[in-house]
Design an enzyme around this catalytic site. Structure first.
Site, mmCIF file in Angstrom:
data_model
loop_
_atom_site.group_PDB
_atom_site.id
_atom_site.type_symbol
_atom_site.label_atom_id
_atom_site.label_comp_id
_atom_site.label_asym_id
_atom_site.label_seq_id
_atom_site.Cartn_x
_atom_site.Cartn_y
_atom_site.Cartn_z
ATOM 1 N N PHE A 219 43.764 31.731 38.871
ATOM 2 C CA PHE A 219 43.297 33.037 39.337
ATOM 3 C C PHE A 219 43.672 33.204 40.815
ATOM 4 C CE2 PHE A 219 40.086 36.123 40.767
ATOM 5 C CZ PHE A 219 40.334 37.122 39.843
ATOM 6 N N ASP B 74 37.116 25.466 38.184
ATOM 7 C CA ASP B 74 36.654 26.853 38.221
ATOM 8 C C ASP B 74 36.195 27.194 36.801
ATOM 9 O OD1 ASP B 74 36.481 29.644 37.995
ATOM 10 O OD2 ASP B 74 38.022 29.993 39.493
ATOM 11 N N TYR C 228 28.589 37.032 36.779
ATOM 12 C CA TYR C 228 28.566 38.426 36.331
ATOM 13 C C TYR C 228 29.375 38.649 35.064
ATOM 14 C CZ TYR C 228 32.612 38.144 39.500
ATOM 15 O OH TYR C 228 33.750 37.747 40.162
ATOM 16 N N LYS C 229 29.949 37.594 34.506
ATOM 17 C CA LYS C 229 30.685 37.725 33.245
ATOM 18 C C LYS C 229 29.727 37.437 32.083
ATOM 19 C CE LYS C 229 34.938 36.113 35.531
ATOM 20 N NZ LYS C 229 35.517 37.418 35.821
ATOM 21 N N ARG D 141 43.441 42.387 27.563
ATOM 22 C CA ARG D 141 42.497 41.301 27.281
ATOM 23 C C ARG D 141 41.317 41.853 26.498
ATOM 24 N NH1 ARG D 141 40.820 37.836 32.477
ATOM 25 N NH2 ARG D 141 39.749 39.796 32.878
#
Length: 430
Positions: free
Chosen positions: A147, A224, A249-250, A398
């Site tokens: 990322f 991560d 927050y996912k 996605r």
């Protein structure tokens, strides 16, 4: 828990001559889903909106609005500054401990809630580098498809400390393998930083094997966990992970910008020093005297004032995860992604759509990425229609499937909408 039929909320699944078998299959999968009742606990699941982006931002729980309202009126509004002494100062470790227990497979005292993922990763990588005492270890190992924030911050650290970056050339469709790490890591490697689930393809790395490979090379391992925490069973203690960080927050539904978590293996804590010294990480935050003395244990990874609102929001999801169990959650994630592949093969592959996610469920997380040159425009059109996947350049959609809040009918609704929009564009181009 009881639940209504999710398929009844998606009118585009009725009257399509080539979809009735899939509609019936989606209804059957929803009816036999042991976690189906959890969906009704989330805001917006009683509407026709198709949400396929839970791997970027999770839906809020209905209870969150009540809990934040109560916090405003009773804790913040009623207790005011007293709230820090009565509860709030302990929340980073208390919520962190629950997250470690329910999600990470981490024993108590090793997980804390603090800062953003970028800041937490910076603290962890810098602390890990400081813990490496061998002056010959001057390299950080990472991959080319990690990322962006991970790559950027490590580039900055390398420039700051005059270290060398060693890059693994990762295939975006497969991700980093144990063999690549064994080949790249060596006597000069200090720290290895990788994502457990690749943000683009959804590839699930071998945490146990890669961590062992890093250790055999004499390096420390940083993971991560942004795209795996809450959707993939984790066992950071069993895998002997050194450090980990991730957002909330996912799949943990903490809300936009909710604070990240830091995991530090307890064997490192006694002598570890993180680089951002702040009053909340001091031995006695309210002593206010000269000089910084780090707090005992994981609390030393705090810096500034904790973000209380985000922790209140994520607490609800952590409660649900403890109730449901990560095993059943992972099992549903696997079924959701398998169904997405079924739909791709029947409805999208004939239109030239290609998957960028491994078909082997043991090698993928909880999202599926599909590629087509028209998908940038398709995604924009879908958002206008209240069907929400996300787009990742150069041409990937996605489909992010959050096991507690996503139904099988919702997946079909979304894929059917992708097909419809793609057919429109192909007919115009043809």
């Amino acid at each position: 828990m009881t639940t209504s039929a999710p398929g009844s909320k998606f009118p585009n699944l009725a009257g399509l001559p080539d979809l009735p078998d899939f509609a019936a299959r989606a209804r059957e999968l929803d009816a036999n889903d042991p976690l189906a009742g959890y969906r009704e606990l989330f805001v917006g699941t009683d509407t026709p909106l198709g949400y396929l982006d839970g791997n970027s931002l999770g839906r809020p729980l209905k209870r969150t609005a009540e809990e934040i309202n109560r916090f405003i009126h009773e804790a913040w509004g009623g207790r005011l500054i007293r709230g820090w002494d009565e509860e709030w100062l302990e929340l980073p470790e208390a919520i962190g401990g629950q997250l470690g227990r329910a999600v990470l497979g981490a024993a108590a005292g090793q997980t804390v809630i603090a800062d953003s993922t970028t800041v937490v990763l910076y603290k962890i990588v810098r602390a890990a580098l400081a813990a490496v005492k061998d002056p010959r270890r001057t390299e950080i190992l990472l991959d080319t498809d990690n990322f962006p924030t991970d790559r950027y911050l490590v580039e900055g650290i390398a420039e700051e400390l005059r270290l060398t970056l060693r890059w693994i050339d990762a295939d975006p469709a497969s991700g980093v393998t144990e063999g690549q790490v064994r080949e790249a890591a060596g006597p000069a490697t200090a720290v290895v930083l990788l994502s457990h689930v690749a943000y683009r393809s959804g590839y699930l790395a071998d945490m146990r094997g890669i961590t062992a490979a890093a250790h055999e090379a004499g390096a420390l391992m940083v993971w991560d966990l942004c795209h795996s925490a809450g959707s993939v069973e984790l066992a950071v203690d069993e895998c002997d992970v050194d450090f980990a960080a991730g957002c909330t927050y996912k799949y943990l539904n903490g809300g936009p910008g909710s604070p990240a978590f830091a995991y530090v293996n307890r064997r490192h804590l006694p002598d570890l020093h993180q680089p951002i010294w702040g009053w909340m990480g001091r031995r006695d935050a309210f002593e206010m005297c000269p000089g910084y003395e780090p707090a005992e244990g994981i609390r030393r990874f705090l810096s500034g004032t904790p973000a209380i609102f985000g922790m209140i929001a994520m607490k609800g999801t952590l409660d649900l995860i403890e109730e449901a169990g990560m095993g059943p959650i992972r099992a549903k994630a696997t079924k959701l992604t398998e169904f997405a592949f079924e739909l791709h093969d029947a409805l999208l592959a004939p239109l030239g759509v290609e998957p960028a996610t491994p078909r082997n469920p043991e090698l993928r997380g909880s999202h599926v990425t599909l590629n087509h040159p028209s998908f940038r425009d398709v995604t924009a059109a879908l958002w206008d229609l209240d069907v929400i996947p996300d787009f990742r350049a150069p041409h990937g959609i996605r489909i992010g499937l959050s096991p507690l809040s996503t139904s099988f009918s919702e997946v079909l609704h979304g894929v059917a909408a992708i097909r419809e929009q793609l057919l429109q564009r192909l007919s115009v181009e043809g």
